[in-house]
Design a protein around this motif. Structure first.
Motif, short mmCIF file in Angstrom:
data_model
loop_
_atom_site.label_atom_id
_atom_site.label_comp_id
_atom_site.label_asym_id
_atom_site.label_seq_id
_atom_site.Cartn_x
_atom_site.Cartn_y
_atom_site.Cartn_z
N ALA A 1 0.82 -1.20 0.00
CA ALA A 1 0.00 0.00 0.00
C ALA A 1 0.87 1.26 0.00
O ALA A 1 0.50 2.28 -0.61
N ARG A 2 2.03 1.20 0.69
CA ARG A 2 2.89 2.39 0.71
C ARG A 2 3.42 2.70 -0.69
O ARG A 2 3.48 3.86 -1.10
N GLY B 1 0.64 4.14 -2.64
CA GLY B 1 0.41 5.53 -2.23
C GLY B 1 1.45 6.47 -2.80
O GLY B 1 1.12 7.57 -3.27
N LYS C 1 -4.39 10.70 0.78
CA LYS C 1 -4.39 9.44 1.51
C LYS C 1 -4.94 8.34 0.61
O LYS C 1 -6.04 8.47 0.08
N THR C 2 -4.16 7.27 0.46
CA THR C 2 -4.65 6.12 -0.31
C THR C 2 -5.27 5.08 0.61
O THR C 2 -5.72 4.04 0.14
N GLY C 3 -5.28 5.37 1.91
CA GLY C 3 -5.99 4.54 2.87
C GLY C 3 -7.05 5.37 3.56
O GLY C 3 -7.51 6.39 3.04
N VAL C 4 -7.42 4.95 4.75
CA VAL C 4 -8.43 5.69 5.51
C VAL C 4 -7.75 6.88 6.18
O VAL C 4 -6.72 6.74 6.84
N SER C 5 -8.32 8.06 6.02
CA SER C 5 -7.73 9.26 6.60
C SER C 5 -8.09 9.37 8.08
O SER C 5 -9.09 8.81 8.54
N GLU D 1 -8.96 11.47 0.03
CA GLU D 1 -8.81 10.03 -0.04
C GLU D 1 -8.85 9.58 -1.49
O GLU D 1 -9.82 9.89 -2.21
N ARG E 1 -8.82 6.25 -3.15
CA ARG E 1 -8.91 4.81 -2.89
C ARG E 1 -9.64 4.13 -4.04
O ARG E 1 -10.43 4.73 -4.75
N HIS F 1 -14.67 3.09 -3.21
CA HIS F 1 -14.45 4.33 -2.46
C HIS F 1 -14.18 5.52 -3.38
O HIS F 1 -14.65 6.63 -3.13
N GLN G 1 -2.69 -2.24 14.53
CA GLN G 1 -2.16 -1.94 13.20
C GLN G 1 -0.79 -2.58 12.99
O GLN G 1 -0.37 -2.77 11.87
#
Length: 961
Positions: free
Chosen positions: A725-726, A729, A839-843, A884, A886, A890, A938
């Protein structure tokens, strides 16, 4: 050997069912001899006649028999026939699948031979109009393969093993019926489960010097129950043998000296035999119990039968293995006592072997290990896999770091090369070409480059035949060449190396009938062959402990016998599935029903359960799923409970098993007073500069900051890890940055397509593989239009400043401290300044921002207000916004988090940070792990170093949920 002087023993011939039984009897003679010189009798295994020992030598029997075809050669030849005639089944087989069908064919042909149905048996007679059409195809396929197989054997000048064995046994039977042997012949331990063996036993019994010792014949079972004995009963084979021999059950005499073995063994046999009586006669159990007690008024025969018997019910395989290992280890405490673990469960046997190593004990095991799991085979499998995907990082690493691989390099050079080859070349996303791998290694030393070159050479050698379809012989030769280049002669040493060499010999010499293979097809074929080969433990084993399969345990005696694997589907095993013939079809041909195997397994269980001291081990759950206790255990328990008794158990044994690996109940004071890691490094080592993103880590997990910034540690990517995911992102951040820089003012007309292309380009640069890119392209095509719409919505009246660096410094007790930020995007317009982060995940939520757990945007606003961004005027941030980006459902969404309080949030965040800096300027302030427990699930890069889960902060099950 009653009636024989010691010097006459060598004139006696003893026929036994297996080679293991031969070794067991030889050991018994050595024990009886007590060190004195002794010539033992001639011992032969009826089940293994390939050695052509007398009296089974073809020449002596006036037989002109071809040599037996080897198991491996037959498997490959039949696989070729399966492929040739696959059209009759409307299927196409690759080599690996054809090999599996060949094994089923071999078993079927062996069954036809053992049942002496003849080569001309009419398979078509097994099918009529009542059967489905596919069975007609199956029979047609069988007929074609069988005909070609006979022709092929004639061409090779060979004979099927089972056919040859039946011919030898029948020839010896005929000779001994005409000319009975003059020497003493004793056949012991065989139940005559095949027609040929039963005929030979009958001939031996009829000869003047012959004796047949029947294992476990039940002469106490009521006549009505004996008449009801069916194929599933432990006495079924013996009943068929007696009927074929014309001998009544009561005509069988007791072995000399066995009359002395009364009381406990006698009543145990009665108990087990009555428990396993035919199902139709179990209604008499209560009468049987009463009759037994009337027969022996001075003691309770059921209780006597239970003496020395124990039932242990373990919760799972590990607990069962620990309990069995403890029982075996316990036996060694008494000098001279022996023990045997008998189980059809090879996995459990290996677990017990591993458990015994705790005490430095190696049992004499007949189970062995799959060749596929051996060290030499692991290297061969890795090279075979590399021929399929030569740039799989994990496979390349397994080749480079294999303990037998030296690549012709010195140990020091190889060690250095392995370290840098892994670190620089294979960590992170897998290389997409050998050139890319070489580029990664440009900053590595010469040993790593040399190692990479030799790994590449070996992989290319293994893959060379697969430029087109290859034969199995070509593939095997290429793989051997690659192995020689990697490991040399050291690979072929020892039992595992020798077995691996035999597998390659078979592939090179016997596979001319197999169809061509691809690289992946050969890898599957090779894996299947390795799985079928077994490597025995070898080395020094304990002489008083044995771990045996059910067949090997026949006629092997021990002071303690552990019968393990007593679950339905394990012992007895589940019904074998014949892919070619249904049950009714097999019955029409005269092949035995599957229940016959259950009867043989029941006989083995009954024999083992009649040992003087026996433990019945049942495992309640396998692989997490509940099991059903073996039917024999159910019957025994039911009979005992009907007699008003309970099965003896040994609960303390399981307590001991659990205690072996359990934490200490009363740990030393040094452990109970120890605190979880809270390092307090010297002030000079503590960081004096920090990015806003690092501040968030500092707040949530100070230990992580300590490990990375003070100890200088960095978490390594996994070898061949897909871009996570990083990486995704970072790719999206870079795409948006490049887009804004290229079009800072007006948007291009094709903005959506440009954004989509930029995202895909950056994802490719991040190292995503082809499979992942298929999914990401679809997501990028959806994100492109949404991002274009976002730009069109946010740009009017605002100037955009992307990836801007800002700094803010102040002095505290420990000296100057510098806070830095790299803002994804700062928008300045008439309504004020907005700090924007992608943010490519949840902010983070507004609550997390206001509480200081996520201070990134608010601290960035504080730097902007202090004039810390070069080229931008000092001004307060008026909006804090997460965007976001995503995939899936989303899409793209704006998440304002300041609620009109951006200035206040910035001031509060800066004040909290200054107070934190002052606190950590105190030498006593520690860096604990996970200060913000709501983020514990996490996971962190340094949890293992902090031993986070060991301190009971949160239990494992909660952490995994």
């Amino acid at each position: 050997m009653a009636g024989h002087a010691p010097e006459q023993l060598s004139e006696v011939m003893v026929l036994l069912p297996t080679r293991r039984a031969v070794r067991g009897l030889a050991d018994a003679f050595r024990t009886v001899a007590s060190g004195a010189a002794l010539l033992p009798p001639q011992m032969r295994a009826i089940g293994d006649l390939d050695a052509a020992e007398p009296p089974f030598e073809p020449a002596d029997l006036a037989l002109d028999l071809p040599a037996a075809v080897s198991v491996g050669r037959r498997r490959f030849e039949l696989a070729g026939l399966v492929t040739r005639h696959s059209g009759l089944l409307d299927r196409q087989f690759d080599a690996a699948t054809a090999l599996r069908f060949a094994e089923a064919l071999a078993e079927l042909f062996d069954g036809i031979a053992v049942e002496e149905l003849g080569e001309d048996v009419d398979l078509a007679a097994a099918v009529d109009g009542d059967f489905a059409a596919h069975w007609l195809s199956s029979v047609g396929f069988l007929e074609a393969v069988r005909l070609d197989w006979r022709k092929r054997l004639a061409e090779l000048g060979l004979q099927d093993v089972a056919v040859r064995r039946v011919a030898l046994i029948r020839a010896l039977e005929n000779r001994w019926r005409v000319s009975p042997p003059t020497q003493k012949v004793i056949a012991a331990g065989s139940t005559g489960s095949t027609k040929a063996t039963a005929g030979l036993l009958a001939a031996i019994a009829a000869s003047p010097t012959g004796v047949v010792v029947l294992p476990g014949l039940d002469q106490s079972l009521a006549d009505a129950a004996w008449a009801a004995v069916d194929d599933q009963h432990p006495q079924a084979s013996l009943k068929r043998l007696l009927q074929a021999s014309g001998v009544g059950r009561q005509q069988v005499k007791a072995w000399p000296g066995s009359a002395e073995a009364i009381d406990r063994p006698r009543w145990r046999r009665r108990l087990i035999n009555e428990a396993l009586r035919p199902a139709a006669s179990t209604s008499d159990w209560l009468n049987v119990i009463e009759d037994l007690r009337q027969e022996c008024r001075t003691l309770d025969p059921i209780a006597e039968g239970l003496a020395g018997l124990t039932v242990v019910e373990a919760s799972d395989e590990e607990e069962g293995a620990a309990a069995a290992a403890l029982l075996l280890r316990e036996v060694l405490e008494t000098s001279g006592r022996t023990a045997a673990l008998v189980t059809p469960d090879a996995g459990l046997a290996r677990r017990v072997e591993a458990r015994l190593t705790r005490w430095g004990v190696t049992g004499d095991s007949s189970v062995g290990r799959s060749l596929a799991a051996s060290v030499p085979a692991a290297l061969a499998r890795s090279l075979a896999s590399a021929a399929v995907d030569g740039l799989d990082a994990v496979v390349l690493l397994s080749i480079a770091k294999h303990p037998l691989a030296d690549f012709g390099m010195t140990a020091e050079t190889l060690a250095e090369g392995r370290l840098e080859f892994e670190r620089h070349g294979l960590r992170g996303p897998p290389p997409r070409s050998w050139d890319e791998l070489a580029n990664r290694l440009s900053k590595a030393g010469d040993p790593a480059k040399a190692l990479a070159g030799r790994v590449r050479q070996a992989v290319e050698l293994a893959a060379a035949p697969f430029a087109a379809l290859a034969t199995a012989e070509q593939a095997a030769k290429a793989l051997v060449g690659a192995l020689d280049a990697v490991a040399g002669e050291g690979l072929w040493r020892g039992q595992a190396g020798a077995r691996l060499a035999a597998v390659f010999a078979g592939l090179i010499e016997d596979t001319d009938s197999l169809p061509p293979v691809t690289a992946s097809g050969f890898a599957q074929l090779f894996d299947g062959l390795l799985e079928h080969e077994t490597v025995r433990a070898g080395g020094a084993t304990h002489p008083r402990l044995a771990i045996l399969g059910v067949l090997e345990a026949r006629l092997v005696a021990a002071d303690l016998v552990i019968l393990a694997g007593l679950e339905e589907g394990m012992w007895p095993a589940g019904e074998a599935i014949d892919p070619f013939l249904s049950r009714p079809m097999r019955a029409r041909l005269g092949l035995p029903p599957p229940e016959r195997r259950i009867g043989l397994a029941a006989h083995d269980f009954a024999q083992g359960a009649c040992a003087a001291e026996v433990v019945l081990l049942h495992i309640k759950r396998r692989a997490g799923a509940p099991t059903t206790p073996s039917r024999w255990l159910w019957r025994l328990r039911t009979l005992v409970e009907g007699a008003g008794l309970v099965m003896p158990d040994r609960p303390q044994l399981l307590d001991w098993a659990r205690a072996l690996d359990a934490p200490l109940a009363n740990p030393p004071a040094s452990l109970t007073t120890a605190q979880c890691p809270r390092p307090t490094p010297p002030l000079a080592a503590r960081p004096r500069a920090m990015a806003v993103t690092t501040v968030e880590t500092w707040v949530r997990d100070p230990y992580s900051l300590y490990a990375r910034r003070i100890l200088g540690l960095e978490a390594l990517d996994r070898p061949g890890a897909a871009a996570d995911a990083r990486a995704r992102g970072s790719a999206i951040h870079a795409a948006l940055e490049n887009f804004v820089k290229a079009w800072p003012d007006a948007l291009p007309t094709d903005a959506a397509a440009i954004l989509t292309g930029l995202i895909v380009t950056e994802l490719e640069r991040a190292g995503l593989g082809a499979t992942a890119l298929v999914r990401e392209r679809i997501l990028a095509e959806r994100l492109g239009p949404e991002l274009a719409a976002l730009e069109a919505r946010r740009r009017p009246g605002r100037s955009l400043h992307v990836e801007q660096w800002g700094r803010l410094s102040w002095t505290s007790a420990g000296g100057e401290f510098t806070l830095s930020a790299r803002a994804d995007r700062i928008e300045i317009g008439a309504e004020g300044a907005a700090i924007v982060d992608y943010k490519t995940g949840v902010s983070p939520t507004a609550k997390q921002v206001s509480s200081g757990l996520s201070p990134q945007l608010s601290l960035t606003a504080a730097i902007l207000e202090a004039g810390g961004f070069a080229g931008l005027p000092a001004r307060a941030g008026d909006a804090l916004v997460y965007i976001e980006v995503r995939g899936a459902s989303h899409g793209v969404a704006e998440r304002p988090v300041d609620k009109g309080e951006a200035r206040a949030l910035a001031a509060a965040a800066l004040d909290r940070l200054k107070r934190r800096v002052e606190a950590f300027d105190e030498p006593a302030t520690a860096y604990p792990s996970r200060a913000a427990m709501q983020f514990a699930r996490q996971g962190g890069d340094f949890d293992h170093l902090a031993r986070f889960w060991e301190w009971g902060v949160i239990d494992d099950t909660e952490a995994e949920s």
